[in-house]
Each structure stands twice: as C-alpha cells, then as structure tokens.
Design an enzyme around this catalytic site. Structure first.
Site, mmCIF file in Angstrom:
data_model
loop_
_atom_site.group_PDB
_atom_site.id
_atom_site.type_symbol
_atom_site.label_atom_id
_atom_site.label_comp_id
_atom_site.label_asym_id
_atom_site.label_seq_id
_atom_site.Cartn_x
_atom_site.Cartn_y
_atom_site.Cartn_z
ATOM 1 N N GLU A 70 37.532 28.402 35.462
ATOM 2 C CA GLU A 70 37.826 29.385 36.513
ATOM 3 C C GLU A 70 37.607 28.825 37.917
ATOM 4 O O GLU A 70 38.420 29.030 38.800
ATOM 5 C CB GLU A 70 36.899 30.610 36.368
ATOM 6 C CG GLU A 70 37.335 31.630 35.365
ATOM 7 C CD GLU A 70 36.358 32.798 35.270
ATOM 8 O OE1 GLU A 70 36.821 33.933 35.245
ATOM 9 O OE2 GLU A 70 35.134 32.574 35.215
ATOM 10 N N GLU B 61 32.289 31.269 26.929
ATOM 11 C CA GLU B 61 32.032 31.770 28.277
ATOM 12 C C GLU B 61 31.734 30.614 29.245
ATOM 13 O O GLU B 61 32.199 30.603 30.383
ATOM 14 C CB GLU B 61 30.886 32.794 28.245
ATOM 15 C CG GLU B 61 30.296 33.195 29.587
ATOM 16 C CD GLU B 61 31.289 33.809 30.566
ATOM 17 O OE1 GLU B 61 32.435 34.119 30.193
ATOM 18 O OE2 GLU B 61 30.914 33.951 31.752
ATOM 19 N N ASN C 235 48.743 49.462 45.550
ATOM 20 C CA ASN C 235 48.147 48.659 44.469
ATOM 21 C C ASN C 235 48.771 49.116 43.164
ATOM 22 O O ASN C 235 48.976 50.310 42.980
ATOM 23 C CB ASN C 235 46.639 48.919 44.357
ATOM 24 C CG ASN C 235 45.859 48.230 45.441
ATOM 25 O OD1 ASN C 235 46.442 47.599 46.317
ATOM 26 N ND2 ASN C 235 44.547 48.371 45.394
ATOM 27 N N GLY C 236 48.997 48.184 42.264
ATOM 28 C CA GLY C 236 49.534 48.573 40.954
ATOM 29 C C GLY C 236 50.962 48.096 40.787
ATOM 30 O O GLY C 236 51.426 47.209 41.517
ATOM 31 N N ARG D 157 38.230 40.126 45.735
ATOM 32 C CA ARG D 157 39.078 40.569 44.627
ATOM 33 C C ARG D 157 40.168 39.554 44.297
ATOM 34 O O ARG D 157 40.766 39.618 43.228
ATOM 35 C CB ARG D 157 39.744 41.908 44.988
ATOM 36 C CG ARG D 157 38.774 43.051 45.119
ATOM 37 C CD ARG D 157 39.415 44.225 45.805
ATOM 38 N NE ARG D 157 40.432 44.878 45.021
ATOM 39 C CZ ARG D 157 40.233 45.992 44.319
ATOM 40 N NH1 ARG D 157 39.067 46.567 44.324
ATOM 41 N NH2 ARG D 157 41.210 46.539 43.647
ATOM 42 N N CYS E 71 45.127 43.361 44.381
ATOM 43 C CA CYS E 71 45.398 43.993 45.673
ATOM 44 C C CYS E 71 44.247 44.887 46.130
ATOM 45 O O CYS E 71 43.550 45.479 45.319
ATOM 46 C CB CYS E 71 46.645 44.856 45.572
ATOM 47 S SG CYS E 71 48.086 43.961 45.041
ATOM 48 N N TRP F 88 48.017 40.688 45.921
ATOM 49 C CA TRP F 88 47.964 39.689 44.839
ATOM 50 C C TRP F 88 49.303 39.839 44.120
ATOM 51 O O TRP F 88 49.546 40.840 43.450
ATOM 52 C CB TRP F 88 46.781 40.012 43.923
ATOM 53 C CG TRP F 88 46.484 38.972 42.900
ATOM 54 C CD1 TRP F 88 45.730 37.848 43.082
ATOM 55 C CD2 TRP F 88 46.876 38.964 41.527
ATOM 56 N NE1 TRP F 88 45.649 37.146 41.900
ATOM 57 C CE2 TRP F 88 46.337 37.807 40.931
ATOM 58 C CE3 TRP F 88 47.636 39.815 40.721
ATOM 59 C CZ2 TRP F 88 46.531 37.478 39.594
ATOM 60 C CZ3 TRP F 88 47.829 39.489 39.387
ATOM 61 C CH2 TRP F 88 47.284 38.335 38.845
ATOM 62 N N LYS G 135 33.803 29.578 32.611
ATOM 63 C CA LYS G 135 33.214 29.438 33.946
ATOM 64 C C LYS G 135 33.728 28.174 34.618
ATOM 65 O O LYS G 135 34.120 28.178 35.772
ATOM 66 C CB LYS G 135 31.676 29.367 33.898
ATOM 67 C CG LYS G 135 30.934 30.645 33.658
ATOM 68 C CD LYS G 135 31.001 31.649 34.769
ATOM 69 C CE LYS G 135 32.104 32.593 34.689
ATOM 70 N NZ LYS G 135 32.442 33.624 33.900
ATOM 71 N N LYS H 105 39.232 39.505 40.930
ATOM 72 C CA LYS H 105 37.982 40.046 40.396
ATOM 73 C C LYS H 105 38.248 41.227 39.483
ATOM 74 O O LYS H 105 37.627 41.384 38.445
ATOM 75 C CB LYS H 105 37.083 40.456 41.569
ATOM 76 C CG LYS H 105 35.743 41.001 41.159
ATOM 77 C CD LYS H 105 34.901 39.902 40.557
ATOM 78 C CE LYS H 105 33.576 40.393 40.011
ATOM 79 N NZ LYS H 105 33.035 39.417 39.043
ATOM 80 N N HIS I 234 38.419 20.229 12.798
ATOM 81 C CA HIS I 234 39.764 20.690 12.415
ATOM 82 C C HIS I 234 40.757 20.516 13.563
ATOM 83 O O HIS I 234 41.775 21.181 13.607
ATOM 84 C CB HIS I 234 39.707 22.152 11.988
ATOM 85 C CG HIS I 234 38.837 22.376 10.797
ATOM 86 N ND1 HIS I 234 39.154 21.901 9.548
ATOM 87 C CD2 HIS I 234 37.631 22.985 10.664
ATOM 88 C CE1 HIS I 234 38.198 22.217 8.685
ATOM 89 N NE2 HIS I 234 37.256 22.875 9.353
HETATM 90 C C1 G6P Z 1 38.972 39.350 35.643
HETATM 91 C C2 G6P Z 1 37.736 38.729 36.265
HETATM 92 C C3 G6P Z 1 36.747 38.333 35.173
HETATM 93 C C4 G6P Z 1 36.435 39.531 34.296
HETATM 94 C C5 G6P Z 1 37.701 40.179 33.730
HETATM 95 C C6 G6P Z 1 37.396 41.505 33.063
HETATM 96 O O1 G6P Z 1 39.673 38.385 34.945
HETATM 97 O O2 G6P Z 1 38.079 37.591 37.030
HETATM 98 O O3 G6P Z 1 35.553 37.856 35.765
HETATM 99 O O4 G6P Z 1 35.603 39.126 33.253
HETATM 100 O O5 G6P Z 1 38.629 40.438 34.778
HETATM 101 O O6 G6P Z 1 36.949 42.396 34.048
HETATM 102 P P1 G6P Z 1 36.034 43.652 33.812
HETATM 103 O O7 G6P Z 1 35.833 44.216 35.200
HETATM 104 O O8 G6P Z 1 36.787 44.586 32.924
HETATM 105 O O9 G6P Z 1 34.770 43.178 33.201
#
Ligand code: G6P
Length: 609
Positions: free
Chosen positions: A489, A482, A101-102, A27, A2, A75, A486, A604, A505
């Site tokens: 996502e 990672e 928010n929250g 976000r 949010c 959100w 990517k 985000k 395994h």
């Molecule tokens: C969300 C974002 C990711 C990020 C993660 C941790 O899931 O989409 O890209 O890695 O949060 O966020 P931070 O701001 O704590 O690195």
C-alpha cells in the site's frame, strides 16, 4: 475517496472550505475544486487537478467576497483525473453547480436524453448529468428541481447544490454516500465526514438515505423525498472523535502506530470481567439472547478489515462452538449463501461506510440474519443499520494504511469470542487467562515501539528490494497477509502474503537472493513447521527477516535479521506480531520517499463498489 465540504455563514467561505478540504485529504483524491457565490462576481468555480495546495495557490490572490460555498476532492471513477473533470460541475446557464460523491449508475441514459434536449456537456463525469438535470427542472424553485432530479437518479450519492440566484441556501442530498451537517453558532456546514468540520463545530447531524437538507446560515430543514419534514438528532462529538492532529509525528500513520497501546486499551476498557473470565459488551446486550442461539457467524469486510476477519475465524473457532465463515464483502453480496435467522453476519469496518460492506449487510438483513458491526466511526452508516455492534473507540484513523484499527479489531473480535464462548464450551480458566493476557498487551506493544530505531535500521537495509514474500501459519497467516498489504500500500513494493504451508506449492520458485522472505514465526505450537519452511527458503539462497520471540532460538539463528517481540498466549500473538511489520512498512516507504499518508490510487474510505 471523494470528499465534500460546504459552508454557509458570516465568515469568508473560501478559507473555511480550503481548511475542510485539507482535513479530507487523507481520504485520497486526485483533484479538488470549490464554488462560491461572490458578492460582485456571482457564482465562481475554481478547480485544479492535483493537490489541495495547488488549488489554494491558484485562487489565493482572488480574495473572493463570499460567505457561502461548496468544495470537493475528487477520486476519479468516470473520466480521467483532469481539471475539467474535477468538481464542481455547472449546467448550461452556468448558474447551477453541483458536487457529488458516489456513482450515478444510469448517467449515460440520462446524458443521452439531456444531450437530445439541447444540453451541452464539457466533462466525462457522471456528476455533470446532475447539474443539467436540475437545470432541466428548474423554474424558480431550487429545492423542487433538485427533488425532481434526484427522483431520476439511480446509484449512490451525497450531493451539494448551489444556484447563483439563491443566495442564502444550499441543498444537500444523501442516498448511500455519507453526508453530515455541522451545526455552528449562526453558521452551518456540511461534509462527507466529521473530520472536515471538527475544528469548527462538534455538533453533527447524520443525514439518512433520501434526506434532502435545505441549509441556511442560521437554520436547516431536513425533508424526505415526499417533502415531509424529518427530525434528526444532533450528536455532540467528544474530543477523541474530533482530534485529527499529527501531534508532532512526521506522518499520521506513524502517530497511529504509536497510539496502539492506547487504542488497544480503549478497545477493552471497561469490557473485561477478570473475576468471571468473560467480557461485557454493552452494544451487544440488546441482541444477546438471540446471539446465544446463533449457529453460524459470517464475518464480512474489505481490505485490512478483511484480514482482521480472517483472524476472527481462528479466534472464534478457538473460543466458541459456532461455525465461522469469512467473506470478502464484495464477493459475499453476489454469492448464493445459506443465510437464515440462525445466522449472524458481522461486518468489520473502520469507516462504517465501505460501499461493498454496506451492500453485503443489506443483503444479509434481507435474508433475515442478525446483523452486527465492529465499527470505529461513531454514527456511521454501518453503525446505524446494524441490529447491534461494538465500537472500537480508537479515535480517527487518518493514514490511508490502517494500523491502529487493525489491532483494535483483533481485540474486539477476541472480546466477542470470549463473550460467546463462555456461554458454550469455554471454561472459566481459559476465559480468565485470556482476559489476563489481553490486559498485558498494551505494555507489550509499548516495548515493541521502543525498538523502532532498530526496525528503521533494518528497514533501510531491506528497502532496496522490489519483491517480498510474507509467510505465517495458523493465527499468523492473517498477519502475513496484512503485513504484505501494508508494504504494498505505502511503498508500492510487490509483496505477497502466503500461508507458510502453501509456499512449496508455488511461491518457492520465486525465491533467490533478491527476493527476501518475512517469516512470522513466534514460539507457538506450529513453530517446528515454520522452521521447516524457513529451511527450504535458506536452501534456495533466500534472505529471511523474522518476527519471533526471544525463546525461539532456532528461528533467530536461521534468520538474517529478527524483530523480537514479547511473548503472549498463542491466539493473541498476532496483535503483537503486526506492530514491527507496520513500522517496517512505514520505514521502507519513508526510505523510498513515498507519500505515506496519501498513497497513490488509494482511498481511506471506499464509498463506491
Ligand atoms: C480501504 C482502505 C483500507 C481499509 C478498507 C476497508 O481500502 O484504504 O485501509 O482496510 O478500505 O475499509 P473499512 O473502513 O470498511 O474498514
């Protein structure tokens, strides 16, 4: 997650709010809305499921005559992403409206109580409870009513409240969810992050937990829950922190991938002392004496930052004599871990606001650990609650899929490793050669970025597959995780990251001609082992796309396609290896027509647990 934007001044409020909402789109959200006090109609609320553009279209011809308002991108947590559940929410009188928010944890008990008292609810949200609660306490003092309502709320929130009869002020409250005030010239703003305001003002005030701000167009007052006035510093953001343009790139993600030579340089600029083979981190100096005595470091983080933490384990293990643990923040906070004052807990977070990381840090602090942070957003909550830390100085990262912050985090973890290591067993020669290698990395990243057209071509070829296995060993095991993250996502393709040695395994049973493997196989000390794993895949008819070095002839020959990257020392190679895989994920997603900067269901900054 949010987003909040509020305005109070002399301009027309709606365009300012819409611009702010657009700047918060990164976000992640599923609906949007605003409320303004129109000079003839009074309080009006507009909201819409879907994108900010849809909200703008539905209200564009209404030309509201208002210079104060609150706006929100939602959100969903409680209730579906519908127009009714979008914020702002009103009370029964229709005069009070709230954005939030929250999460309000005790909302169902409060709702039950309010329903019994005769309140009528129309949404499924926890937020609506706040509007009715304020109504319950409102006589003719909005500030007091908000204060009384806040006393009843459990959970985390950033709130903005407006009342039709209070035409000159907004009330903003923070507990857990970030809210910032923007100080303009004869106008005031509030938002959940500075990006929303950066084209209006660079003067920001970071509210602290349980701050209540009474905001008027030319003044503001911040109080605590006991109504005592609080002094809060005004921070002036510099240009890098305020810049959120795409600079001609098609997506923020692509722009941010291409910014990496610079963001990596910014991570080590002024922090390397070649002549002593060591790093210098001003942010850690106040705790350096204690840090030297630390026997255990626990790295905590979420998402991409967690994978940076996994890299951190290898680098710290290599450079220092300290015991290292890496934990997902969401797990750490509920575990019974041995933490004492000889332990440092280091949070890694781009936003500095991730709810789980924040909660985990608070837990560690309670247990007496030294708490540290690697954070990108200056002045964020994690940056402020830690005993000391290191900033990334990478500028805003807007693309939901983190790219430049990941590589920046790897660099900073390396700097911390060298700094601590040099007080322990790490020799001058090792330190100096690492520093020298690190300085070359930005140029090497530039070389990789020049191969983007080739990466795009290969990505198109692979974009038809629906499953991928990513494998890597040792320092590149986190790279595999990672890189797989990517891809999933932003392209919604199933991708699994595995330690190459674990492949036999389980995951090897999946391999066939439609299930390609991305092998991160640089010319390092585990190359032979990687080659055996690749052999096993080939024997089962699987395709292989490798990330490797020119000198690794066997890898190149065995693979169907290769991304060749420059060679650096083994422990720094992951910083280079992830770059072609970020581009690969980007181009696959583009080929599949995905919404790259705003992937479905993702946010985000995850400010709920
Ligand atoms: C969300 C974002 C990711 C990020 C993660 C941790 O899931 O989409 O890209 O890695 O949060 O966020 P931070 O701001 O704590 O690195």
């Amino acid at each position: 997650m949010c987003g909040i934007v509020c305005y109070c001044g002399n301009r027309k409020a709606v365009p300012v709010l819409m611009e702010g909402l657009r700047r918060l789109e990164y976000r992640g959200y599923d609906s949007a809305g605003f409320a303004v006090i129109d000079n003839t109609q009074g309080l009006v609320v507009e909201k819409k499921k879907g994108k900010v553009n849809a909200l703008e279209q539905s209200s564009i011809n209404k030309h509201y005559d208002a210079s104060m308002g609150i706006a929100h991108t939602r959100w969903s947590t409680h209730g579906e992403p519908t127009t009714i559940n979008a914020h702002p929410h009103k009370d029964c009188t229709g005069k009070i409206c709230v954005i939030h928010n929250g999460i309000i944890e005790n909302y169902s008990i409060l709702k039950e109580e309010l329903v019994k008292a005769g309140h009528h609810f129309i949404s499924d949200t926890d937020t609506e409870v706040i509007a009715h609660l304020i109504e319950q306490y409102y006589k003719d003092d909005l500030e007091l009513a908000v204060l009384m309502a806040v006393e009843r709320l459990n959970g985390t929130f950033g709130l903005a409240v407006m009342h039709e009869d209070v035409k000159d002020s907004l009330i903003i409250v923070r507990r857990g969810s970030p809210v910032i005030l923007g100080v303009g010239d004869g106008e005031m703003f509030a938002a959940s992050d500075t990006n929303a305001l950066s084209n209006y003002t660079n003067r920001m005030i970071y509210l602290q937990d349980d701050d209540i701000a009474i905001v008027k167009k030319d003044s503001y007052l911040i109080k605590n829950l006991r109504s005592e006035i609080q002094e809060r510093e005004i921070h002036e953001l510099n240009e890098i922190e305020a810049d959120v343009d795409k600079a001609g790139f098609e997506h923020f993600m692509l722009k941010e991938i291409f910014e990496q030579p610079e963001s990596i340089k910014n991570a080590f600029r002024g922090r390397l002392i070649q002549s002593e083979g060591v790093s210098k981190l001003g942010g850690l100096e106040p705790v350096m004496e204690r840090l030297k005595k630390i026997r255990k470091i626990i790295l905590i983080s979420c998402g991409t930052s967690y994978y940076a933490g996994l890299f951190g384990r290898y680098i710290f293990e290599h450079l220092t004599d300290i015991n290292i643990d890496v934990e997902l923040a969401s797990e750490f906070r509920y575990r019974k871990l041995k933490i004492d004052e000889d332990t440092a807990v280091l949070a890694i977070s781009q936003s500095g606001e991730t709810a789980d990381t924040l909660a985990a840090l608070k837990e560690a602090k309670r247990k007496g650990a030294l708490i540290l942070g690697i954070v990108n957003v200056v002045g964020s909550t994690i940056a402020r609650i830690t005993d000391a830390g290191v900033y990334n100085f990478a500028g805003p990262e807007i693309g939901v899929a983190s790219t430049k912050i990941y590589t920046s985090q790897l660099v900073i973890l390396t700097l911390i490793g060298v700094l601590i290591g040099r007080y322990q067993g790490l020799s001058y020669i090792e330190g100096a050669s690492l520093v020298a290698a690190l300085k070359k990395v930005p140029k090497q990243v530039e070389e990789i970025l020049k191969t983007a057209p080739l990466i795009e071509k290969i990505a198109k070829k692979y974009s038809k597959f629906n499953d991928f296995l990513y494998i890597g060993r040792l320092y590149n095991y986190p790279t595999a995780l990672e890189a797989a993250l990517k891809l999933k996502e932003i392209s919604y393709i199933h991708a699994e990251g595995y330690a190459a040695g674990e492949m036999k395994h389980g995951p090897i049973s999946l391999i066939d001609k439609d299930f390609p493997t991305i092998a991160i196989a640089p010319d390092d000390l585990v190359l032979e082992k990687m080659l055996s794993n690749m052999q096993e895949i080939k024997a089962r008819g699987g395709m292989i796309l490798s990330v490797t070095n020119e000198s690794a002839k066997d890898v190149i020959d065995m693979s169907d396609d290769n991304f060749i990257v420059p060679k650096t020392i083994d422990i720094l190679q992951p910083i280079l290896n992830i770059i072609p895989l970020q581009l690969f994920a980007y181009y696959v997603a583009k080929e599949r027509g995905c919404d790259i900067d705003k992937p479905r269901n993702l946010a985000k900054s995850v400010t709920v647990e």
